[in-house]
Each structure stands twice: as structure tokens, then as C-alpha cells.
Design an enzyme around this catalytic site. Structure first.
Site, PDB file in Angstrom:
ATOM      1  N   HIS A 139       0.799  -1.228   0.000  1.00 35.97           N
ATOM      2  CA  HIS A 139       0.000   0.000   0.000  1.00 35.97           C
ATOM      3  C   HIS A 139       0.828   1.272   0.000  1.00 35.97           C
ATOM      4  O   HIS A 139       0.268   2.361  -0.060  1.00 35.97           O
ATOM      5  CB  HIS A 139      -0.950   0.000   1.200  1.00 35.97           C
TER       6      HIS A 139
HETATM    7  C1  UD1 Z   1      -2.048   5.080   6.515  1.00 34.30           C
HETATM    8  C2  UD1 Z   1      -0.738   5.445   7.210  1.00 34.30           C
HETATM    9  C3  UD1 Z   1       0.274   4.320   7.035  1.00 34.30           C
HETATM   10  C4  UD1 Z   1      -0.305   2.969   7.402  1.00 34.30           C
HETATM   11  C5  UD1 Z   1      -1.595   2.749   6.631  1.00 34.30           C
HETATM   12  C6  UD1 Z   1      -2.223   1.410   6.981  1.00 34.30           C
HETATM   13  C7  UD1 Z   1      -0.276   7.860   7.195  1.00 34.30           C
HETATM   14  C8  UD1 Z   1       0.567   8.905   6.621  1.00 34.30           C
HETATM   15  N1  UD1 Z   1      -0.155   6.630   6.641  1.00 34.30           N
HETATM   16  O1  UD1 Z   1      -1.828   5.117   5.127  1.00 34.30           O
HETATM   17  O2  UD1 Z   1       1.392   4.587   7.857  1.00 34.30           O
HETATM   18  O3  UD1 Z   1       0.614   1.943   7.122  1.00 34.30           O
HETATM   19  O4  UD1 Z   1      -2.490   3.816   6.948  1.00 34.30           O
HETATM   20  O5  UD1 Z   1      -3.456   1.251   6.430  1.00 34.30           O
HETATM   21  O6  UD1 Z   1      -1.034   8.102   8.103  1.00 34.30           O
HETATM   22  N2  UD1 Z   1      -9.446   4.742   2.652  1.00 34.30           N
HETATM   23  C9  UD1 Z   1     -10.618   4.036   2.567  1.00 34.30           C
HETATM   24  N3  UD1 Z   1     -11.167   3.570   3.705  1.00 34.30           N
HETATM   25  C10 UD1 Z   1     -10.593   3.777   4.921  1.00 34.30           C
HETATM   26  C11 UD1 Z   1      -9.400   4.496   4.986  1.00 34.30           C
HETATM   27  C12 UD1 Z   1      -8.833   4.955   3.844  1.00 34.30           C
HETATM   28  O7  UD1 Z   1     -11.153   3.833   1.488  1.00 34.30           O
HETATM   29  O8  UD1 Z   1     -11.142   3.345   5.948  1.00 34.30           O
HETATM   30  C13 UD1 Z   1      -8.821   5.293   1.445  1.00 34.30           C
HETATM   31  C14 UD1 Z   1      -8.664   6.784   1.518  1.00 34.30           C
HETATM   32  O9  UD1 Z   1      -9.761   7.414   1.016  1.00 34.30           O
HETATM   33  C15 UD1 Z   1      -7.409   7.022   0.706  1.00 34.30           C
HETATM   34  C16 UD1 Z   1      -6.618   5.750   0.864  1.00 34.30           C
HETATM   35  O10 UD1 Z   1      -7.510   4.756   1.357  1.00 34.30           O
HETATM   36  O11 UD1 Z   1      -7.719   7.185  -0.644  1.00 34.30           O
HETATM   37  C17 UD1 Z   1      -5.452   5.927   1.773  1.00 34.30           C
HETATM   38  O12 UD1 Z   1      -5.840   6.261   3.107  1.00 34.30           O
HETATM   39  P1  UD1 Z   1      -4.991   7.275   4.009  1.00 34.30           P
HETATM   40  O13 UD1 Z   1      -5.657   7.484   5.307  1.00 34.30           O
HETATM   41  O14 UD1 Z   1      -4.642   8.439   3.187  1.00 34.30           O
HETATM   42  O15 UD1 Z   1      -3.617   6.605   4.340  1.00 34.30           O
HETATM   43  P2  UD1 Z   1      -3.065   5.138   4.116  1.00 34.30           P
HETATM   44  O16 UD1 Z   1      -2.468   5.020   2.769  1.00 34.30           O
HETATM   45  O17 UD1 Z   1      -4.097   4.140   4.532  1.00 34.30           O
END
Ligand code: UD1
Length: 362
Positions: free
Chosen positions: A209
Site C-alpha cells: 500500500h
Molecule cells: C495510513 C498510514 C500508514 C499505514 C496505513 C495502513 C499515514 C501517513 N499513513 O496510510 O502509515 O501503514 O495507513 O493502512 O497516516 N481509505 C478508505 N477507507 C478507509 C481508509 C482509507 O477507502 O477506511 C482510502 C482513503 O480514502 C485514501 C486511501 O484509502 O484514498 C489511503 O488512506 P490514508 O488514510 O490516506 O492513508 P493510508 O495510505 O491508509
């Protein structure tokens, strides 16, 4: 004494669960210690958040800041504004943050400016790779932390090099491993195990990811093709993070070995890992869990903030060039993967040590 416990994203939940349990055990004995659980809402899906609360027995958050999706800056800003409002309405004494996600840094900044004592669980670890948002989160958080609870010697060394006083550092071990040991007996066979008739130690698990690996469609495609072509027809179960899913949908590959599935719950995911032949990942936390379970782990990154998973554990840094996976898989399939040991203090009792120490803070 009142402690705000901050949780926001998936890798936070397994780290806070045993700390809350250790606090509740003290409360049960009549010891005065209060906490308020603050969920920032950075992760909000049932699969990324709710399931973890249910399975790990974490109480309903007292407050949910509901920040949801956004850019790093949007999430940081929204968490800060909302957490500050909460503190203005109802103060706390200590802000306990865990790990390195956006929520960790955002709440630490607000807490410190509002006059709370900041405690960082998993403080001091460093990848020295400033292209990772997590590294910036670690550096900023640690620069304003009052007390550090550390998982490793290398974390202690990093902090000492920064001039942090020894009295501020408590080498206690790893709360994520407290959860792993506690939940091992509850690991649950996921549906995919039966559906695909998986057999112990005959399949692999992969997760990916990190923006550096998945945000470019060509890079991700190259990784997947290399894996597909070099696992000798073994199944590779791939629970897909929402970030990766968005890109995978655009990709037109007919997978045979790789089986993409929805994110799994904690108990199902770790069942899968514990029974697998090996894990391929770009996560940090999974390298720690694989080390404790003795499962060979290949990390698709050029660096790690958790060097003990390599020097002591089962993890190896493969890098971000997919070709490097080929000899690593060869080593695995010829039975030559190294064996590891469990790092010092990763013994399931870290949270008890943390809470003992929190009670000493005046
Ligand atoms: C975050 C953490 C990372 C961790 C990861 C585990 C930061 C900078 N990064 O990254 O250290 O390893 O989580 O999962 O905080 N999304 C969903 N549903 C959710 C959550 C997120 O669809 O419940 C989508 C968001 O809309 C976004 C993407 O997933 O497009 C990424 O989510 P984001 O919270 O930006 O950070 P992660 O990449 O998950």
C-alpha cells in the site's frame, strides 16, 4: 490523571488495545487513572477500522473526530482543528500517541501547544527516508514528545543521538506484539482459506500500500507480474488496501497465482500469515508480526525503521526493484530462508510496563 489515547488508522488499533486493557486493570484495582479514547476517523471503513475495535475488544471511542479521506495536509489540518476544539471544551493531562500515522503527528502538535504532556509509544524509530510521510510524522512527533516508549535498541540510539535525555526514554518493548500474543488463540480461518482449499505452508500472503510502490500503475504491474511468474504456481493471497484497490481496478491483468481479496480482519489476516509459507509486504508492522510468528518475510522497500526484524527476525529487505524478488523466492523455495529470534522485550507485557510508568508521571 487523565490520558487522551489517540487512534486514527488501522495500524494504531492493535497498538492501543493492550494499553487500554492495562489501564482498565489498574482501574479495577482502584488505582486512579482515567482515559479518553479519541478516534480521529482517518480510517473509517468497517474493514479498516470497525472490525478491529470489535475483535480486539477496544471500547467505543469517547470521541470520533470523523476527518475521513483527504490529502495529507487536509487530514492533518482537520485533525488539528477538531482535536484542539475538543481540548478547549475538555482538557486532559497527557496525550498518548502511537506509531507514525498522520493522526499521531497532528494530535501530538495540538497537545503540546495546549500544554499537555506528550507520550509517544513506538518513539525513536527511523527509516531516514524523508520520502515516506511516516518518517516526517515520526520526526515531528518525536521533536515535541516528553516521554518515549521504545521498541528497540536502535530507537534508543536514535533518540540519544538527538540529545534526548535518558530519563525521557523507556525501553519497554512492542505493544503490537502484546496484541499478537493475546489474540493468537483466537486467530480465525478466513473464508478464502476454505474456498481456495489452501494448505498450511503452501501459499504466500502479500500486502502493498505504500505510495512509492502502488501509486504508479507501471511499477505495481511489474511487481505483480514478477510475483505471478516466480512463485511456481503457488497461491499468493493479496488483501488489498483501499489505496491499492483504486489502481488495481485500472489494471488489466489476468492473475492466476495472485488472488486479490478485500482487506481482512485482524484475526483472519494473522491466521493466514501464521499458516503461510512466507509474506511479501511493504508494511512495517507486518514485518514485526512475521518475525514473532517465525514466518519468512520479504520487504519491498529500500530501508526499514525496524532493523531488528532483519538482524534478529525473519525479515529481509528486497528493495523496490521487482527483479530482486526472484533470488529471494528461490532462497525460500529451496528451504534456505534464515530462521529468526524474537527481539528483546517483545514478550506480551509491554503495555503493563507502559502503564506502570505512566502512573509515575506527575
Ligand atoms: C495510513 C498510514 C500508514 C499505514 C496505513 C495502513 C499515514 C501517513 N499513513 O496510510 O502509515 O501503514 O495507513 O493502512 O497516516 N481509505 C478508505 N477507507 C478507509 C481508509 C482509507 O477507502 O477506511 C482510502 C482513503 O480514502 C485514501 C486511501 O484509502 O484514498 C489511503 O488512506 P490514508 O488514510 O490516506 O492513508 P493510508 O495510505 O491508509
Amino acid at each position: 490523571m487523565k490520558i487522551d489515547i489517540i487512534a486514527g488508522a488501522r495500524p494504531n488499533f492493535m497498538k492501543i488495545a493492550p494499553i487500554i486493557e492495562a489501564i482498565e486493570n489498574k482501574q479495577f484495582k482502584g488505582i486512579e487513572i482515567e482515559f479518553r479514547l479519541v478516534h480521529t476517523g482517518q480510517h473509517y471503513d468497517k474493514k479498516m477500522s470497525g472490525n478491529f475495535f470489535e475483535q480486539l475488544g477496544i471500547p467505543e471511542p469517547d470521541v470520533n473526530l470523523q476527518v475521513g479521506s483527504g490529502t495529507q495536509a487536509e487530514q492533518t489540518a482537520n485533525i488539528m482543528v477538531r482535536y484542539e476544539k475538543l481540548l478547549i471544551n475538555e482538557m486532559s493531562d497527557i496525550c498518548l500517541v502511537v506509531g507514525d500515522v498522520t493522526s499521531t503527528m497532528a494530535c501530538a502538535i495540538v497537545a503540546k501547544k495546549t500544554g499537555l504532556i506528550v507520550v509517544h509509544v513506538e518513539g525513536g524509530i527511523r527509516s531516514f527516508d524523508l520520502t515516506m510521510p511516516e518518517e516526517i510524522n515520526r520526526m515531528v512527533t518525536d521533536s515535541i514528545t516528553d516521554y518515549f516508549f521504545t521498541t528497540s535498541k536502535s530507537a534508543n540510539n536514535n533518540l540519544e543521538k538527538l540529545g534526548i535525555k535518558k530519563e525521557q526514554i523507556f525501553y519497554v518493548g512492542n505493544t503490537m506484539i502484546d496484541t499478537l500474543f493475546k489474540q493468537m488463540k483466537n486467530f480465525t480461518k478466513p473464508r478464502v482459506y476454505r474456498e481456495l482449499k489452501l494448505e498450511q505452508k503452501k501459499y504466500l500472503v502479500m500486502t502493498m500500500h505504500r505510495p512509492a510502490n502502488v501509486d504508479e500503475i507501471d511499477k505495481l504491474r511489474e511487481f505483480l507480474i514478477t510475483i505471478e511468474e516466480n512463485v511456481n504456481n503457488r497461491k499468493v493471497i493479496f488483501p488489498v488496501h483501499p489505496r491499492t484497490d483504486k489502481i488495481l481496478i485500472e489494471m488489466d491483468i489476468d492473475f492466476k497465482s495472485i488472488i486479490p481479496i478485500s482487506p481482512l480482519s485482524y484475526l483472519e489476516f494473522n491466521y493466514l500469515v501464521n499458516n503461510s509459507m512466507a509474506v511479501i509486504t511493504d508494511s512495517g508492522g507486518i514485518t514485526e508480526e512475521a518475525t514473532v510468528m517465525g514466518i519468512p518475510c520479504m520487504t519491498l522497500r529500500d530501508n526499514t525503521e525496524r532493523p531488528e526484524t532483519i538482524t534478529e527476525g525473519t525479515n529481509e529487505l528486497i528493495g523496490t526493484d521487482p527483479v530482486k524478488l526472484i533470488p529471494a523466492l528461490e532462497t525460500l523455495f529451496t528451504g534456505k530462508w534464515k530462521r529468526g529470534t524474537i527481539p528483546y522485550l517483545w514478550d506480551g507485557k509491554t503495555s503493563e510496563r507502559i502503564v506502570e510508568q505512566l502512573l509515575e508521571i506527575k
